[in-house]
Each structure stands twice: as C-alpha cells, then as structure tokens.
Design a protein around this motif. Structure first.
Motif, PDB file in Angstrom:
ATOM      1  N   UNK A  24       0.830  -1.199   0.000  1.00  0.00           N
ATOM      2  CA  UNK A  24       0.000   0.000   0.000  1.00  0.00           C
ATOM      3  C   UNK A  24       0.865   1.250   0.000  1.00  0.00           C
ATOM      4  N   UNK A  25       0.368   2.263  -0.696  1.00  0.00           N
ATOM      5  CA  UNK A  25       1.141   3.480  -0.769  1.00  0.00           C
ATOM      6  C   UNK A  25       0.563   4.584   0.107  1.00  0.00           C
ATOM      7  N   UNK A  26      -0.341   4.203   0.988  1.00  0.00           N
ATOM      8  CA  UNK A  26      -0.982   5.189   1.844  1.00  0.00           C
ATOM      9  C   UNK A  26      -0.013   5.775   2.848  1.00  0.00           C
ATOM     10  N   UNK A  27      -0.487   6.749   3.615  1.00  0.00           N
ATOM     11  CA  UNK A  27       0.407   7.458   4.531  1.00  0.00           C
ATOM     12  C   UNK A  27       0.885   6.603   5.689  1.00  0.00           C
ATOM     13  N   UNK A  28       0.149   5.534   6.027  1.00  0.00           N
ATOM     14  CA  UNK A  28       0.540   4.728   7.176  1.00  0.00           C
ATOM     15  C   UNK A  28       1.148   3.408   6.747  1.00  0.00           C
ATOM     16  N   UNK A  65      -8.017  10.551   0.257  1.00  0.00           N
ATOM     17  CA  UNK A  65      -7.440   9.362  -0.356  1.00  0.00           C
ATOM     18  C   UNK A  65      -8.367   8.990  -1.491  1.00  0.00           C
ATOM     19  N   UNK A  85      -7.359   2.345   6.030  1.00  0.00           N
ATOM     20  CA  UNK A  85      -5.918   2.499   6.190  1.00  0.00           C
ATOM     21  C   UNK A  85      -5.521   2.426   7.659  1.00  0.00           C
ATOM     22  N   UNK A 109      -5.387  -1.894  -0.421  1.00  0.00           N
ATOM     23  CA  UNK A 109      -5.098  -0.481  -0.182  1.00  0.00           C
ATOM     24  C   UNK A 109      -4.240   0.113  -1.293  1.00  0.00           C
ATOM     25  N   UNK A 151      -5.624   2.810  -3.510  1.00  0.00           N
ATOM     26  CA  UNK A 151      -5.819   4.172  -3.015  1.00  0.00           C
ATOM     27  C   UNK A 151      -4.565   4.984  -3.215  1.00  0.00           C
ATOM     28  N   UNK A 152      -4.748   6.256  -3.528  1.00  0.00           N
ATOM     29  CA  UNK A 152      -3.580   7.121  -3.509  1.00  0.00           C
ATOM     30  C   UNK A 152      -3.906   8.343  -2.674  1.00  0.00           C
ATOM     31  N   UNK A 153      -2.884   8.788  -1.931  1.00  0.00           N
ATOM     32  CA  UNK A 153      -3.083   9.962  -1.087  1.00  0.00           C
ATOM     33  C   UNK A 153      -3.039  11.191  -1.970  1.00  0.00           C
TER      34      UNK A 153
END
Lengths: 214, 269
Positions: free
Chosen positions: A205-209, B87, B156, B259, B262-264
């Motif tokens: 995952x490329x999310x912030x967490x 997101x 997330x 996840x 998803x991209x921030x």
C-alpha cells in the motif's frame, strides 16, 4: 497435502514445494527477506502468481474467504477488532475447547474476557493462536509465534504446534529460533537477504501509514 | 406581495460588507485575501450563470433541456465528491461511484417529490424539477463525500484488524462491517443534524426563499418538511450505496484488502 507451484510472492524468486500432512516447513531469513510476504501470499492475502493446491483442490476454485478458513495465517503482531478476545471467537465454538487451548498455552481462559488493551504482547500473541486454532484450519502459517514469549511459554507453543502436526495439520513456521525449527521440521527454507535496491512493489500500500504495517 | 427587486447598487453595497472579511484576514495575518476574492468572484459568476440559465430553461418546457441540466448538475456534484477525498481511488472509479450514486438517487427522489408528492404538471417542469434536484444532490453529495472519506481513512488506519478478520476466513463485507457501519453514521450525521435544528436554530433556505417571495409561512413550512423528508431518504440511500461501493473498491474478488488502489491526495490549499 499442500502443493505450491511457482508461487511468486512479491519480488521473491518463484517457489515450488510440497508439504505432506503432519509436516512442518521452517522458514528463516534476515529482516526484509520476505518471510511474512511468503505466508501472506500462501494465505491469498496478497495477489501472487502461481498455483497452490490443498488436498488436490486448487485455491482459485474456491472463494478467498473459504481458502483462508482452511489455510490460516497468524500474524507476528496480531490485531483485534473487538474489546475482548472472547468477542472475536466464533459463536459456534465449544467453551470447553477454548479452555483446553488456553490451558495448553499456559494462561487462564478468563484472560479472554479482559480488555485487550490491558493484555501484554505475549498474551495477545497466545490469544491470537487460540483464535486461529479454535475452528480447526488444515494449514497453519505461523509468523514468529514465539517472538514475544519467554522460553517456558515458547516451549508450550512448540508443544502445541507438535500436537497440531500429530493431528495431521500442516505447518509453515517462520522463526529465528533455529533449535525449535530443528526439533519441529525436517524441511528448511532459507530466504536470501533483500536486494540492495529493491524494486518498488505495487502490492504494498502506498498510503500514509503503509510504513507502519507488518 | 413579492419581494422588491434588487438593483445593482444594492448588490454593490452588500458586496462591500465583505471588506469586513478582508479586515479580519489582514488584521490576523491569515493571508486569505486572495482566496476570499476568488471565492466571492466564483459565487457571483456561478449564481449569475445559474440564474441566467434557469431563466432560459423556464421559458421552454422541453424535458430534454431539463434532463441535460440535471446531468450537468449531477456531474458537478460528482466532481465535488471526488475533489473532497483525501485518499482517492485510482482511475475513473471515484467518478463512476459519485456520478452513478448521485444521478440515480437524485433523479429517483426528485421524481418522487415533484411528480408524486408536489404533483407539478408536468413533473418535468424545470421550475420544480431543477431546484428540488439541486437540494437533493447537494445533501446527497455531502453524505457521499463523508462516507467515502470515512471508509477509506478507516481502512488504512485499521488495516491490521481488517486483515486479521480476513485471515480468519471473513468475507470482505464481514471484515468491513464495523468500518462500514461507522462510515454510514458519519455520512448521515449532517442531514440528521439539519432536521433536528430546522426551524429553531436555522430557517432552511427554501422556506426562507418562499417567505421572502410572499408565500404563507405555514405553507412554506409544509413544503420544507416535505423536502427534508425527501432529502433525508435520498441521503440515506446514497450513503449506503457509496459505502458499499467503497468496500467493493477497497477489496477484490478474492476478498483481499487492496489499499494499493488508493492514492493519497495532497491536501488542498
């Protein structure tokens, strides 16, 4: 019998092996080698090319959730979605069976009713084992199950794994505990250290967490 | 007893009241002058265009033009849903969810309200259809934005516990059930609050407009109730549809958490 053909987990080289009923495969390797990723790929939690058969049935012929009812991944850092571990147990399970598993792992079944936020890391890890074993999966994918435990408790976990093997379950065990691996398994898989410049893996995952995830 | 028509001078004087905002921004060094100017200018241009367009639309009765305008409004609402996400799903998926939900729910409930309840003849009459559609879309849009944001953020944040349930053999909707429930609650909160304070803390816009235009206040209140019931139901349905769509997009047909889809998005300034 678990048969794996050319399974490509993340950027690991394709893997093929067979594991008979009651056998244990021990996996070791440095951090970042992809041990957890291999277990996740076998449990079908991450997309991976290749074929995996259990007792002759290929996993893509059954839904992902049915596969994971049979092939059970137990994370090194178990997470919970309830206040107490008891609420996370399936409703149909016999209380007697839960108590026996708790006894075998050396803790009081009343611990299951205490808030998980007050449990120690070792207790959470052992309760996750109870949760994972209580509905009788065929294959156990154990990710460092004794990492947070003292040696006496680790011996109990080892005993329980051995008992599971005697009842015909298949075990893939990620551990740095070489003596335990020697005692439990005849098969060994050593993963190479990660390449100095690993390619960006799109399955992460490329999310912030994302960096915090196991 | 219609409201007196406003002159350009009246508007200019009203616009000068915004100098108070400029003074606040300048006095507290908020640096908002430019955004304030842009926002005010957008408001003027958009409302003038909307008024002009509706004037033209009301002079004819072709349902085709009403439908075209409805499409434009739904597309604008869907675009707003997407830009509000911190997101975002890759590709056209977020636009498809926004547009699909809002167009379906907006049309269905506006037809119920205008054709079934108000009984306007014909029900495609733009004078009734478009304002009601606007109110339905505006509220459904807020609900859809909130539920998408809540579900993606929770997916997330609670990745570990969602995957723990998946690993134990849960289906994707079982694994997401608490996340989805909290998301639906978040999405429904604004309309519940709006209903709870309507008439006490705030006089709803439509009722105010009707009263200013000379309608009997009790008749205006009845219209407002009808609209709020319709808006409430429309928001509930769109929040549920968008919530399920979010779970669908965050997982795949093997019941895995994805996840990586998803991209921030950088927070907007």
């Amino acid at each position: 019998m678990l048969r794996i053909e050319n399974l490509k987990a993340g950027d690991l080289p394709p893997l093929s092996f067979k594991l008979a009923d009651g056998e244990c495969l021990a996996v070791d390797g440095p951090s970042g080698a992809g041990k957890s990723r291999l277990l996740r790929a076998i449990a079908d939690l991450d997309p991976a090319a290749g074929h995996v058969f259990l007792d002759g049935a290929e996993r893509r012929e059954m839904p992902g959730n049915a596969w994971r009812s049979l092939v059970r991944y137990v994370s090194a850092e178990p997470a919970w979605w309830t206040e107490t571990a008891r609420e996370a147990l399936p409703e149909t399970v016999a209380p007697d069976r839960v108590r026996r598993l708790c006894d075998a792992l050396g803790f009081d079944a009343a611990t299951l009713d205490r808030p998980l936020s007050q449990a120690s890391t070792g207790e959470r890890q052992r309760m996750a084992l109870v949760r994972a074993l209580v509905d009788d999966p065929r294959v156990l994918l154990l990710d460092e199950p004794t990492a947070a435990l003292d040696s006496a408790t680790a011996a109990l976990v080892e005993e329980l794994i051995r008992y599971q093997m005697l009842s015909g379950r298949l075990v893939i065990l990620v551990t740095h505990d070489t003596p335990m691996a020697d005692r439990l398994s005849a098969m060994r898989l050593e993963l190479a250290p990660p390449r100095p410049l690993p390619q960006r893996d799109t399955s992460v995952p490329r999310g912030p967490f994302a960096g915090h995830a196991a | 007893m219609n409201a007196p028509a406003l002159t350009t001078l009246d508007l200019a004087i009203a616009a000068s009241l915004l100098l108070l905002n400029v003074a606040v921004s300048w006095g507290f060094r908020l640096g908002l002058e430019k955004r304030l100017a842009v926002a005010a200018l957008r408001m003027v241009v958009q409302l003038a265009l909307a008024g002009w367009l509706l004037q033209i639309l009301f002079q004819q009765t072709s349902p085709v033009w009403t439908a075209a305008m409805a499409l434009v409004m739904a597309a604008a609402a869907a675009h707003e849903v997407v830009t509000r996400q911190r997101r975002r799903f890759a590709g056209v998926a977020p636009y498809a969810v926004g547009m699909g939900t809002l167009l379906f729910v907006g049309t269905a409930f506006t037809v119920i309200a205008v054709g079934g309840l108000i009984g306007a003849e014909p029900w495609t009459s733009p004078r009734f259809f478009l304002p009601v559609l606007g109110m339905v879309l505006g509220n459904a849009m807020t609900g859809v934005s909130l539920v998408l944001d809540a579900v993606t953020a929770a997916a997330e944040r609670e990745r570990g516990s969602i995957e723990a349930r998946l690993a134990l053999g849960a289906t994707r909707f079982q694994a997401f059930d608490s996340v989805l429930r909290r998301g639906l609650e978040t999405g429904l909160m604004p309309i519940l609050n709006a209903m709870a304070v309507a008439g006490v803390v705030s006089l709803p816009g439509m009722m105010t407009g009707q009263i200013l235009a000379g309608a009997d206040p009790l008749e205006a209140a009845k219209y407002q109730m009808l609209i709020l019931f319709v808006i409430g139901a429309a928001t509930a349905l769109s929040v549920v549809l968008a919530g399920f769509a979010a779970v669908w997009l965050l997982t795949d047909d093997r019941h895995r958490l994805r996840l990586d889809r998803l991209q921030l998005v950088r927070s907007q300034t």
